[in-house]
Design an enzyme around this catalytic site. Structure first.
Site, PDB file in Angstrom:
ATOM      1  N   GLU A  16       9.369  -4.358  10.361  1.00 35.90           N
ATOM      2  CA  GLU A  16       9.789  -3.043   9.868  1.00 35.90           C
ATOM      3  C   GLU A  16      10.239  -2.131  11.010  1.00 35.90           C
ATOM      4  O   GLU A  16       9.600  -2.063  12.078  1.00 35.90           O
ATOM      5  CB  GLU A  16       8.616  -2.364   9.121  1.00 35.90           C
ATOM      6  CG  GLU A  16       8.983  -0.960   8.621  1.00 35.90           C
ATOM      7  CD  GLU A  16       8.058  -0.410   7.557  1.00 35.90           C
ATOM      8  OE1 GLU A  16       7.112  -1.103   7.148  1.00 35.90           O
ATOM      9  OE2 GLU A  16       8.312   0.741   7.132  1.00 35.90           O
ATOM     10  N   ASP A  64      -1.107  -6.102  -0.401  1.00 40.46           N
ATOM     11  CA  ASP A  64      -1.497  -5.516   0.894  1.00 40.46           C
ATOM     12  C   ASP A  64      -3.004  -5.360   0.991  1.00 40.46           C
ATOM     13  O   ASP A  64      -3.635  -4.876   0.044  1.00 40.46           O
ATOM     14  CB  ASP A  64      -0.889  -4.102   1.009  1.00 40.46           C
ATOM     15  CG  ASP A  64       0.178  -4.018   2.076  1.00 40.46           C
ATOM     16  OD1 ASP A  64       0.112  -4.771   3.066  1.00 40.46           O
ATOM     17  OD2 ASP A  64       1.084  -3.180   1.913  1.00 40.46           O
ATOM     18  N   ASP A  72       0.837  -1.209   0.000  1.00 37.24           N
ATOM     19  CA  ASP A  72       0.000   0.000   0.000  1.00 37.24           C
ATOM     20  C   ASP A  72       0.870   1.256   0.000  1.00 37.24           C
ATOM     21  O   ASP A  72       0.360   2.374  -0.098  1.00 37.24           O
ATOM     22  CB  ASP A  72      -1.021  -0.002   1.149  1.00 37.24           C
ATOM     23  CG  ASP A  72      -0.364   0.005   2.513  1.00 37.24           C
ATOM     24  OD1 ASP A  72       0.878  -0.078   2.587  1.00 37.24           O
ATOM     25  OD2 ASP A  72      -1.095   0.094   3.520  1.00 37.24           O
ATOM     26  N   SER A  73       2.193   1.072   0.022  1.00 34.71           N
ATOM     27  CA  SER A  73       3.103   2.195  -0.218  1.00 34.71           C
ATOM     28  C   SER A  73       2.830   2.805  -1.596  1.00 34.71           C
ATOM     29  O   SER A  73       3.245   3.934  -1.872  1.00 34.71           O
ATOM     30  CB  SER A  73       4.569   1.736  -0.119  1.00 34.71           C
ATOM     31  OG  SER A  73       4.792   0.605  -0.945  1.00 34.71           O
ATOM     32  N   GLU A  77      -1.125  -5.741   8.191  1.00 32.52           N
ATOM     33  CA  GLU A  77      -0.393  -5.204   9.340  1.00 32.52           C
ATOM     34  C   GLU A  77      -1.010  -5.828  10.577  1.00 32.52           C
ATOM     35  O   GLU A  77      -2.194  -5.631  10.871  1.00 32.52           O
ATOM     36  CB  GLU A  77      -0.480  -3.684   9.340  1.00 32.52           C
ATOM     37  CG  GLU A  77       0.247  -3.106   8.134  1.00 32.52           C
ATOM     38  CD  GLU A  77       0.463  -1.619   8.208  1.00 32.52           C
ATOM     39  OE1 GLU A  77       0.147  -0.996   9.238  1.00 32.52           O
ATOM     40  OE2 GLU A  77       0.956  -1.062   7.203  1.00 32.52           O
ATOM     41  N   LYS A 119      -1.085  -9.365   2.433  1.00 34.15           N
ATOM     42  CA  LYS A 119      -0.311  -8.914   3.604  1.00 34.15           C
ATOM     43  C   LYS A 119      -1.241  -8.088   4.481  1.00 34.15           C
ATOM     44  O   LYS A 119      -2.038  -7.297   3.977  1.00 34.15           O
ATOM     45  CB  LYS A 119       0.914  -8.089   3.207  1.00 34.15           C
ATOM     46  CG  LYS A 119       1.696  -7.596   4.441  1.00 34.15           C
ATOM     47  CD  LYS A 119       3.076  -7.094   4.107  1.00 34.15           C
ATOM     48  CE  LYS A 119       3.106  -5.675   3.574  1.00 34.15           C
ATOM     49  NZ  LYS A 119       2.592  -4.639   4.507  1.00 34.15           N
TER      50      LYS A 119
HETATM   51  O1  KIV Z   1       3.543  -1.062   1.642  1.00 32.40           O
HETATM   52  C1  KIV Z   1       4.680  -1.535   1.504  1.00 32.40           C
HETATM   53  O2  KIV Z   1       5.326  -1.358   0.465  1.00 32.40           O
HETATM   54  C2  KIV Z   1       5.233  -2.311   2.606  1.00 32.40           C
HETATM   55  C3  KIV Z   1       6.654  -2.761   2.512  1.00 32.40           C
HETATM   56  C4  KIV Z   1       7.583  -1.650   2.465  1.00 32.40           C
HETATM   57  C5  KIV Z   1       6.999  -3.769   3.524  1.00 32.40           C
HETATM   58  O3  KIV Z   1       4.551  -2.578   3.541  1.00 32.40           O
END
Ligand code: KIV
Length: 274
Positions: free
Chosen positions: A187, A88, A49-50, A120, A118
């Site tokens: 992280e 994510d 989600d970055s 959190e 993924k």
């Molecule tokens: O959102 C993302 O890209 C991440 C990674 C940097 C682990 O969570």
């Protein structure tokens, strides 16, 4: 290419089997061409989600939606044939209840073809992770600095500075593993805490800003390519693309204004018919 010669895609059990062995190589990807470039060299591509901050100019990941993740997940799957692809689950798409999380995860897996989501994870999310895993959804956990908690934390802050925080990160990791996550992103923690977490869980840990003590590493690809002006101290830049792109744009603008682009070699030389 014969079906039998097609490169085998990395699976969830392949990732689990790498615990304590050759480090897992992981990167983020959001688009088809980038996924295709990275795919031969990595074990896991994360549609993180970055993407909200890196590609969409959002100030935090909180504004990222499930629809955005599905769109970018589909794009990455079109470019990747080797790496395991995980997507994510964004803020607001899984926290409410295990049932809501399952609906979001199932949509992502069905619409993208990715193999995992993924999340959190905290102790509060352990029941949700277990609910997903028991229903066939592979979950990559994420502990330590959790970017979706940016508003609670008041910024993106490294974790584990106090004994209480260290205990919390250890508890998050243990709960995530016990709930059935197949690997855990760790992280923004110091090396000794990353080492303790890696020893404490039986699944691979994938570090970002968490030292080489982890079972693998992940970085935001745009950071390692030098696309951002500023990067966190844990990033190693393997290229400096931002100044090269700016220079290319400057040179192109000069050529267009001077009418030196396009030149003779860059126009069609079509002869009239008949
Ligand atoms: O959102 C993302 O890209 C991440 C990674 C940097 C682990 O969570």
């Amino acid at each position: 290419m014969s079906k039998h010669l097609a490169p085998k895609r990395v699976t969830v059990p392949d990732i689990v089997a790498r615990k304590g062995r050759e480090p897992l190589v992981c990167l983020t990807a959001y688009t088809t061409p980038m996924a295709a470039l990275l795919d031969p060299y990595v074990d896991l591509l994360l549609v993180g989600d970055s993407v909200g901050m890196v590609l969409h100019g959002l100030p935090t990941p909180v504004g990222v939606t499930l629809e955005m993740m599905i769109l970018h997940g589909q794009a990455v799957m079109r470019g990747a044939s080797h790496a395991l692809v995980a997507v994510d689950l964004p803020f607001g798409s899984f926290e409410e209840s295990p049932e809501v999380a399952f609906r979001s995860a199932a949509r992502v897996l069905r619409k993208t073809g990715a193999q995992a989501v993924k999340i959190e994870t905290s102790e509060a999310m352990a029941a949700t992770v277990a609910y997903l895993v028991q229903r066939g959804v592979p979950v990559l956990g994420h502990v330590g600095l959790r970017p979706q908690s940016v508003n609670l934390d008041g910024g993106f802050k490294a974790k584990g500075r106090s004994p209480g925080e260290r205990e919390r990160v250890m508890a998050e990791a243990r709960a995530t593993e016990e709930a059935g996550a197949f690997a855990i992103v760790v992280e923004g923690v110091a090396e000794d805490l990353a080492a303790d977490v890696t020893r404490a869980v039986r699944v691979p840990t994938i570090g970002i800003g968490a030292s080489a003590a982890c079972d693998g590493q992940i970085l935001v690809t745009d950071d390692l390519l030098g696309m951002a002006e500023q990067t966190p101290r844990f990033v190693r830049r393997y290229a400096a693309l931002a100044p090269q792109i700016a220079e290319a744009a400057r040179a192109y603008a000069n050529d267009v204004r001077a009418r030196s682009f396009p030149g003779q070699a860059e126009v069609y030389a079509l002869r009239p018919r008949g």
